[in-house]
Design a protein around this motif. Structure first.
Motif, PDB file in Angstrom:
ATOM      1  N   LYS A 141      56.829  52.525  30.677  1.00 25.35           N
ATOM      2  CA  LYS A 141      56.219  53.797  31.055  1.00 25.35           C
ATOM      3  C   LYS A 141      54.909  54.015  30.299  1.00 25.35           C
ATOM      4  N   GLY A 142      53.865  54.317  31.061  1.00 20.94           N
ATOM      5  CA  GLY A 142      52.572  54.630  30.481  1.00 20.94           C
ATOM      6  C   GLY A 142      51.705  53.443  30.139  1.00 20.94           C
ATOM      7  N   VAL A 143      52.166  52.205  30.321  1.00 17.87           N
ATOM      8  CA  VAL A 143      51.395  51.019  29.953  1.00 17.87           C
ATOM      9  C   VAL A 143      50.419  50.694  31.081  1.00 17.87           C
ATOM     10  N   TRP A 144      49.110  50.656  30.766  1.00 15.80           N
ATOM     11  CA  TRP A 144      48.072  50.566  31.797  1.00 15.80           C
ATOM     12  C   TRP A 144      46.988  49.562  31.370  1.00 15.80           C
ATOM     13  N   PRO A 145      47.244  48.241  31.515  1.00 20.81           N
ATOM     14  CA  PRO A 145      46.227  47.244  31.183  1.00 20.81           C
ATOM     15  C   PRO A 145      45.214  47.115  32.315  1.00 20.81           C
ATOM     16  N   ALA A 146      43.963  46.743  31.959  1.00 24.24           N
ATOM     17  CA  ALA A 146      42.941  46.621  32.993  1.00 24.24           C
ATOM     18  C   ALA A 146      41.858  45.638  32.565  1.00 24.24           C
ATOM     19  N   PHE A 147      41.325  44.915  33.569  1.00 23.12           N
ATOM     20  CA  PHE A 147      40.131  44.085  33.455  1.00 23.12           C
ATOM     21  C   PHE A 147      39.245  44.495  34.616  1.00 23.12           C
ATOM     22  N   TRP A 148      38.026  45.017  34.314  1.00 20.06           N
ATOM     23  CA  TRP A 148      37.250  45.648  35.372  1.00 20.06           C
ATOM     24  C   TRP A 148      35.759  45.607  35.055  1.00 20.06           C
ATOM     25  N   ALA A 149      34.954  46.159  35.963  1.00 20.45           N
ATOM     26  CA  ALA A 149      33.499  46.182  35.817  1.00 20.45           C
ATOM     27  C   ALA A 149      32.993  47.539  36.277  1.00 20.45           C
ATOM     28  N   LEU A 150      31.991  48.053  35.572  1.00 20.82           N
ATOM     29  CA  LEU A 150      31.521  49.419  35.803  1.00 20.82           C
ATOM     30  C   LEU A 150      29.997  49.455  35.756  1.00 20.82           C
ATOM     31  N   GLY A 151      29.407  50.186  36.718  1.00 19.13           N
ATOM     32  CA  GLY A 151      27.972  50.398  36.704  1.00 19.13           C
ATOM     33  C   GLY A 151      27.561  51.308  35.555  1.00 19.13           C
ATOM     34  N   GLN A 152      26.279  51.325  35.260  1.00 18.11           N
ATOM     35  CA  GLN A 152      25.774  52.044  34.097  1.00 18.11           C
ATOM     36  C   GLN A 152      25.275  53.439  34.487  1.00 18.11           C
ATOM     37  N   GLU A 153      25.682  54.433  33.714  1.00 14.90           N
ATOM     38  CA  GLU A 153      25.273  55.810  33.975  1.00 14.90           C
ATOM     39  C   GLU A 153      23.896  56.049  33.358  1.00 14.90           C
ATOM     40  N   VAL A 162      27.892  55.232  40.305  1.00 14.62           N
ATOM     41  CA  VAL A 162      27.519  53.987  39.638  1.00 14.62           C
ATOM     42  C   VAL A 162      28.299  52.789  40.188  1.00 14.62           C
ATOM     43  N   GLY A 163      29.406  53.055  40.897  1.00 12.45           N
ATOM     44  CA  GLY A 163      30.235  51.971  41.420  1.00 12.45           C
ATOM     45  C   GLY A 163      31.209  51.445  40.391  1.00 12.45           C
ATOM     46  N   GLU A 164      32.281  50.829  40.894  1.00 11.77           N
ATOM     47  CA  GLU A 164      33.329  50.302  40.020  1.00 11.77           C
ATOM     48  C   GLU A 164      34.078  49.198  40.743  1.00 11.77           C
ATOM     49  N   ILE A 165      34.391  48.127  40.015  1.00 12.38           N
ATOM     50  CA  ILE A 165      35.192  47.014  40.538  1.00 12.38           C
ATOM     51  C   ILE A 165      36.345  46.788  39.576  1.00 12.38           C
ATOM     52  N   ASP A 166      37.571  47.051  40.008  1.00  8.02           N
ATOM     53  CA  ASP A 166      38.754  46.811  39.190  1.00  8.02           C
ATOM     54  C   ASP A 166      39.345  45.455  39.575  1.00  8.02           C
ATOM     55  N   VAL A 167      39.123  44.446  38.745  1.00  3.67           N
ATOM     56  CA  VAL A 167      39.625  43.113  39.046  1.00  3.67           C
ATOM     57  C   VAL A 167      41.141  43.075  38.917  1.00  3.67           C
ATOM     58  N   MET A 168      41.667  43.766  37.911  1.00  2.00           N
ATOM     59  CA  MET A 168      43.112  43.839  37.709  1.00  2.00           C
ATOM     60  C   MET A 168      43.451  45.110  36.960  1.00  2.00           C
ATOM     61  N   GLU A 169      44.429  45.843  37.454  1.00  2.00           N
ATOM     62  CA  GLU A 169      45.046  46.909  36.676  1.00  2.00           C
ATOM     63  C   GLU A 169      46.504  47.018  37.096  1.00  2.00           C
ATOM     64  N   GLN A 170      47.343  47.431  36.154  1.00  2.75           N
ATOM     65  CA  GLN A 170      48.771  47.585  36.419  1.00  2.75           C
ATOM     66  C   GLN A 170      49.198  48.970  35.981  1.00  2.75           C
ATOM     67  N   TRP A 171      49.779  49.722  36.931  1.00  3.63           N
ATOM     68  CA  TRP A 171      50.229  51.084  36.646  1.00  3.63           C
ATOM     69  C   TRP A 171      51.726  51.079  36.362  1.00  3.63           C
ATOM     70  N   ASN A 172      52.096  51.743  35.300  1.00  4.36           N
ATOM     71  CA  ASN A 172      53.504  51.910  34.950  1.00  4.36           C
ATOM     72  C   ASN A 172      53.719  53.336  34.444  1.00  4.36           C
ATOM     73  N   PRO A 173      54.476  54.190  35.107  1.00  5.80           N
ATOM     74  CA  PRO A 173      55.236  53.933  36.327  1.00  5.80           C
ATOM     75  C   PRO A 173      54.330  53.874  37.569  1.00  5.80           C
ATOM     76  N   VAL A 174      54.982  53.771  38.723  1.00  8.75           N
ATOM     77  CA  VAL A 174      54.275  53.789  39.992  1.00  8.75           C
ATOM     78  C   VAL A 174      53.716  55.187  40.221  1.00  8.75           C
TER      79      VAL A 174
END
Length: 639
Positions: A141-153, A162-174
């Motif tokens: 519960k509550g564990v949220w790992p991520a590998f992503w890319a973000l535009g610059q503000e 700015v746009g956003e690309i989430d290559v991987m994220e895992q939501w716990n819980p659903v």
């Protein structure tokens, strides 16, 4: 890492290792292998750390406090001597969240606070292949790992513009199910505004992917291939989701072409839209990072319509290049022998019957089981079906094949010596041939493999050694001409199609003979970032009236679709229409004057049947200067 609502679908993965298909050569532009002594901090020239309460740093009502591994770790409960990001001395980065005795009040409730880390790459990147090898934390519960890319503000432009690309994220819980943990599902997504200039709401294109077992059990490869107008997501070499200007609806804005993005690695603990840690959550959720790499397209490495790919995700990145008729293919990895392959593959598309031939000049590996040869292959997954002929450094020659995805390959050895290799296809019969002079050929063996019409054909090199590559040189490389798609795979619709990625068979196969053998003129546009009209990439130019250009597509479902095209013109842009399987499917429509900017022009509604087809852009009239407008891409969108 934005809240998600629209989900593309769930794909169950059964493969481990492997990269997805690439459409041109790649070169490693930046990376971190995390080599260093135990306890060392990540390289400050490559990464910086954001510090402070998660709800302020990351938003989303996150409950953790982000800390720095430097001498000044940040606000309490960050502690010196208790780093949340460090090297393990074995070539890995460790991100660990640590439960503290503090709580934070969010939405009227007290939530537990963990210390954690949020890393941002120092350099920023625009387009290419973004890739990381990760072992995810155990779900809780509550564990949220991520590998992503973000535009610059910058310049007053803020998220989501700015746009956003989430290559991987895992939501716990659903999300929406606070009592449900699903340890098998991860997500990949792109975000932007719901309409031009809006900061209310955001585009949320999401792919959800289900592993056959928890991804916390070992390293997995997560990658995004980012092109103008499109991002393709891969997990362990399997194409999992394609998100693009063509998968938007209504007034939604694609902001992934605006500017360079920074990469992020972080381990959040809790979010307002899916829940927070509780007593059942591990006190130290841990994510392990084997490497992070960014590749850029090397347009000069290989001829147009050829690509290269590290199949199976070997530890050392491979490469492929041609110079003065000599092809150099460098590959690492333990393959091809078991259920999952690792090798470097230089390839092009092949439709129907045909063959690939090459002469192996030499190879550098001294490992007896290393290989250099030719291959016909059903896709780029590490367990895909294939037929290949190869020679090893010890002089042994083999015809090897995998008849069903995931099977251990079979092979037929050749009892003589040879350095010329050939694999041919006739229907579902695949035959391996060898020769000592390239003139007289001997069939080594054949097998029946149920393969689709479109394959890839090319050169392979593998080392059977993850510590040193096998560098193989080839000449007299030849693949039978065909009307195959640019990279051997049909473009998925709804979606975007890059205009320069026309079917690559050549004159009389994929485009009007009037273009000549080289095909339509392709030019590279300046990479002007930071503007709404910036597109990047390559485009078609100098298009005269009365020409056609074919594109292999796969339509997900029968229906009516909106056709749009990103074009540029000064004055009237001329007109074109669409053919479907050689028959007109739309009336001619005019491309408007864009005053020299790259803009999306809305075209007609077309009815498309499901399945694989050929769409042709057919030029009807030239524009004000006699040529059709320049075309960067076209997209087919659900209405």
């Amino acid at each position: 890492m934005a809240k998600g609502v629209a989900v593309f679908g769930i794909l169950t993965l059964a493969l481990h290792g492997g990269l997805g298909m690439a459409q041109t050569g790649w070169t490693l532009a930046w990376g971190d292998e995390f080599d260093g002594p135990t306890g060392a901090v990540p390289d400050a020239a490559k990464w910086r750390f954001e510090v402070g309460p998660g709800e302020k740093v990351g938003g989303n009502q996150e409950a953790e406090t982000y800390c720095s591994p430097a001498d000044d770790p940040g606000p309490a409960p960050c502690k010196a001597g208790q780093p949340n990001a460090y090297l393990d001395g074995k070539g890995h980065l460790v991100l660990v969240a640590v439960r503290s005795d503090q709580t934070v009040t969010l939405a009227g409730k007290d939530e537990p606070v963990y210390t954690s880390a949020r890393m941002i790459s120092v350099p920023a990147f625009r387009y290419g292949r973004i890739e990381a090898s990760l072992r995810l934390p155990e779900a809780g519960k509550g564990v949220w790992p991520a590998f992503w890319a973000l535009g610059q503000e910058t310049g007053g432009v803020h998220w989501p513009a700015v746009g956003e690309i989430d290559v991987m994220e895992q939501w716990n819980p659903v999300a929406g199910a606070p009592d449900k943990i699903d340890p098998l599902v991860v997500r990949a997504s792109t975000h932007g505004p719901k309409e031009p200039g809006s900061n209310v709401g955001y585009v949320d294109q999401v792919g959800e992917f289900r592993f056959p077992g928890p991804p916390s059990g070992g390293l997995h490869q997560f990658a995004a291939e980012w092109d103008p107008g499109q991002v393709r997501f891969y997990i362990d070499g399997k194409l999992c989701s394609t998100q693009s200007v063509g998968t938007l609806n209504g007034k939604e804005v694609w902001e992934q072409d605006r500017q360079p993005f920074n990469l992020l690695l972080n381990l959040a603990m809790g979010g307002g839209f899916f829940g927070y840690p509780d007593a059942s959550t591990s006190p130290t959720p841990t994510m392990v990072v084997d490497y992070v790499r960014v590749y850029q397209r090397d347009e000069a490495a290989l001829p147009r319509s050829w690509g290269s790919d590290d199949v199976g995700g070997p530890a050392l990145a491979g490469s492929a290049r041609i110079d003065k008729g000599v092809w150099t293919v460098a590959g690492s990895g333990f393959g091809i022998a078991g259920r999952f392959d690792q090798f470097q593959y230089a390839y092009r598309g092949l439709s129907g019957d045909g063959e690939v031939t090459a002469h192996v000049i030499d190879q550098t590996s001294k490992v007896a089981q290393a290989k250099a040869g030719v291959m016909l292959r059903d896709g780029h997954g590490a367990a895909a079906k294939f037929a290949m002929a190869f020679v090893s450094p010890d002089g042994s020659v083999h015809f090897r094949f995998r008849n069903a995805e995931g099977d251990v390959p079979s092979e037929v050895p050749y009892k003589g010596a040879a350095t010329w290799m050939k694999v041919g296809r006739s229907g579902n019969v695949f035959t391996g041939y060898v020769s000592v002079d390239g003139k007289s050929w001997t069939a080594v063996g054949n097998t029946k493999i149920a393969m689709p019409r479109d394959l890839t054909a090319g050169l392979i090199a593998t080392a059977r050694d993850n510590k040193a590559p096998n560098i193989a040189r080839f000449d007299y490389v030849d693949v039978t001409k065909s009307d195959a798609a640019y990279d051997g795979l049909a473009a998925e619709l709804p979606g975007a199609v890059q205009a320069e990625e026309f079917d690559g068979g050549g004159m009389g196969y994929s485009y009007s003979a009037e273009f000549g053998e080289a095909g339509p003129t392709v030019e590279r546009m300046p990479d002007v970032s930071g503007t709404e009209t910036s597109a990047g990439g390559e485009y078609l130019t100098g298009l005269k009236a009365g020409r056609y250009i074919n594109y292999a597509v796969r339509v997900a479902a029968e229906g009516d679709y909106r056709f749009v095209v990103r074009e540029r013109s000064k004055g009237a842009g001329g007109s074109l229409h669409l053919n479907l399987d050689q028959k007109p499917t739309s009336k001619p429509f005019a491309l408007p004057d864009t005053h020299g900017a790259w803009l999306m022009a809305e075209g007609p509604i077309v009815h498309l049947p499901a399945g694989e087809h050929t769409i042709a852009l057919v030029t009807d009239t030239g524009g004000g200067n006699g040529d059709l407008a320049d075309i960067d891409l076209f997209a087919v969108r659900a209405r």
